[in-house]
Design an enzyme around this catalytic site. Structure first.
Site, PDB file in Angstrom:
ATOM      1  N   LYS A  13       0.758  -1.564   0.014  1.00  0.00           N
ATOM      2  CA  LYS A  13       0.021   0.029   0.000  1.00  0.00           C
ATOM      3  C   LYS A  13       0.760   1.481   0.071  1.00  0.00           C
ATOM      4  O   LYS A  13       0.630   2.272  -0.490  1.00  0.00           O
ATOM      5  CB  LYS A  13      -1.139  -0.078   1.158  1.00  0.00           C
ATOM      6  N   ARG A  88      -7.778   2.749  10.323  1.00  0.00           N
ATOM      7  CA  ARG A  88      -7.616   1.250  10.605  1.00  0.00           C
ATOM      8  C   ARG A  88      -8.618   0.777  11.217  1.00  0.00           C
ATOM      9  O   ARG A  88      -8.307  -0.387  11.646  1.00  0.00           O
ATOM     10  CB  ARG A  88      -5.925   1.254  11.118  1.00  0.00           C
ATOM     11  N   ARG A 127      11.847  -7.402   4.015  1.00  0.00           N
ATOM     12  CA  ARG A 127      11.782  -6.102   3.613  1.00  0.00           C
ATOM     13  C   ARG A 127      12.797  -5.419   4.583  1.00  0.00           C
ATOM     14  O   ARG A 127      13.188  -5.539   5.428  1.00  0.00           O
ATOM     15  CB  ARG A 127      10.389  -5.614   4.149  1.00  0.00           C
ATOM     16  N   ARG A 162      12.877  -3.404   9.861  1.00  0.00           N
ATOM     17  CA  ARG A 162      12.038  -2.692  11.148  1.00  0.00           C
ATOM     18  C   ARG A 162      11.698  -3.923  12.266  1.00  0.00           C
ATOM     19  O   ARG A 162      11.479  -4.933  11.855  1.00  0.00           O
ATOM     20  CB  ARG A 162      10.621  -2.252  10.562  1.00  0.00           C
ATOM     21  N   ARG A 173       0.922  -9.034  13.875  1.00  0.00           N
ATOM     22  CA  ARG A 173       0.192  -7.789  13.172  1.00  0.00           C
ATOM     23  C   ARG A 173      -0.827  -8.415  12.287  1.00  0.00           C
ATOM     24  O   ARG A 173      -2.009  -7.720  12.148  1.00  0.00           O
ATOM     25  CB  ARG A 173       1.165  -7.224  12.254  1.00  0.00           C
TER      26      ARG A 173
HETATM   27  P1  AMP Z   1       2.474   0.716   8.803  1.00  0.00           P
HETATM   28  O1  AMP Z   1       3.599   1.349   8.203  1.00  0.00           O
HETATM   29  O2  AMP Z   1       1.440   1.338   8.082  1.00  0.00           O
HETATM   30  O3  AMP Z   1       2.355  -0.769   8.540  1.00  0.00           O
HETATM   31  O4  AMP Z   1       2.154   0.913  10.223  1.00  0.00           O
HETATM   32  C1  AMP Z   1       3.498   0.583  11.087  1.00  0.00           C
HETATM   33  C2  AMP Z   1       2.611   0.635  12.557  1.00  0.00           C
HETATM   34  O5  AMP Z   1       2.307   2.098  13.071  1.00  0.00           O
HETATM   35  C3  AMP Z   1       1.478  -0.292  12.811  1.00  0.00           C
HETATM   36  O6  AMP Z   1       1.968  -1.606  12.987  1.00  0.00           O
HETATM   37  C4  AMP Z   1       0.888   0.429  14.138  1.00  0.00           C
HETATM   38  O7  AMP Z   1       1.681   0.154  15.271  1.00  0.00           O
HETATM   39  C5  AMP Z   1       1.092   1.884  13.788  1.00  0.00           C
HETATM   40  N1  AMP Z   1       0.082   2.656  12.857  1.00  0.00           N
HETATM   41  C6  AMP Z   1       0.146   3.019  11.883  1.00  0.00           C
HETATM   42  N2  AMP Z   1      -1.311   3.509  11.212  1.00  0.00           N
HETATM   43  C7  AMP Z   1      -1.836   3.419  12.430  1.00  0.00           C
HETATM   44  C8  AMP Z   1      -3.263   3.610  12.771  1.00  0.00           C
HETATM   45  N3  AMP Z   1      -4.038   4.334  11.651  1.00  0.00           N
HETATM   46  N4  AMP Z   1      -3.864   3.471  13.926  1.00  0.00           N
HETATM   47  C9  AMP Z   1      -3.088   2.871  14.590  1.00  0.00           C
HETATM   48  N5  AMP Z   1      -1.700   2.346  14.715  1.00  0.00           N
HETATM   49  C10 AMP Z   1      -1.131   2.648  13.367  1.00  0.00           C
END
Ligand code: AMP
Length: 217
Positions: A13, A88, A127, A162, A173
């Site tokens: 995404k 989310r 990744r 990460r 996750r």
């Molecule tokens: P991502 O890079 O989108 O996979 O996000 C990495 C991490 O950031 C997630 O596993 C959550 O811990 C946090 N995170 C990102 N966006 C959100 C959101 N909209 N609501 C809650 N936690 C978020």
């Protein structure tokens, strides 16, 4: 155009949102990137979010919603955008819906990238990302390796794996993803905004599928 892109972690995404934002002149907001930058800079939001992000849990809705509210405040408030990784949860979706209504804006579509769990695990465990917030390029040790091992092709920063891309956290996750996203996806499907896109295949192929799905007919 105003879009949301959702999908499991590692569904691509971020990559697709970046491409859409460049080609359709949309502002790109990734809550994951915003939170990681806040953590790196040790801002109050970053300190509150840190343990959630590193363990793969969702950051509390109030904290994320406040970050989004701040983005939409003021005269520079975005009119054309793609939200990547937000909303989310159902609570975030309701908050965002209300925020857009206050701004007199509505959504054109919600892109849902579908990728099976096994593929997500394969992608995330390999990744590597560039921690330089202004670059944030993403690589894969076998599918898209950098020219020099662990060094960003674009800005020369040392790449990182990460914490939340480590195997034990990926499983968590994915579990969280299914527990909260299935309902969110259903909600957007009910209101006719959902564009379901198979997320497996070359980046350009997936991009073409998205663009086709966004065309009115
Ligand atoms: P991502 O890079 O989108 O996979 O996000 C990495 C991490 O950031 C997630 O596993 C959550 O811990 C946090 N995170 C990102 N966006 C959100 C959101 N909209 N609501 C809650 N936690 C978020």
């Amino acid at each position: 155009m105003r879009l949301i892109i959702i999908g499991p972690p590692g569904s691509g995404k971020g990559t697709q949102a970046k491409r859409l934002s460049e080609r359709l002149s949309l502002r790109h907001f990734s809550t994951g990137d915003i939170l990681r930058e806040a953590i790196q800079k040790q801002t109050p939001e970053g300190r509150s979010a840190s343990s959630y992000v590193s363990s793969g849990r969702l950051v509390p809705d109030e904290l994320v919603n406040e970050i989004i509210r701040a983005l939409f405040r003021g005269k520079d408030s975005p009119k054309q955008f793609i939200m990547d990784g937000y909303p989310r949860t159902i609570a975030q979706a309701s908050f965002f819906d209300q925020l857009l209504r206050e701004q007199g804006l509505d959504l054109d579509g919600v892109i849902f990238l579908e990728v099976p769990d096994e593929e997500v695990t394969r992608r995330l465990s390999g990744r590597r990302i560039c921690p330089n917030a202004t670059c944030a390029a993403s690589y894969h040790i076998t599918l898209k390796p950098p020219r020099q091992t662990d060094v960003c092709d674009l800005c020369g920063t040392r790449l990182v794996h990460r914490d939340d891309d480590k195997p034990e956290t990926i499983a968590k996750r994915l579990q969280i993803y299914h527990a909260v996203y299935d309902e969110l996806v259903e909600q957007y499907r009910r209101c006719g905004l959902l564009k379901e896109i198979p997320g497996v295949g070359a980046i350009e192929t997936v991009y073409d599928r998205i663009v086709k799905a966004l065309k009115p007919c």
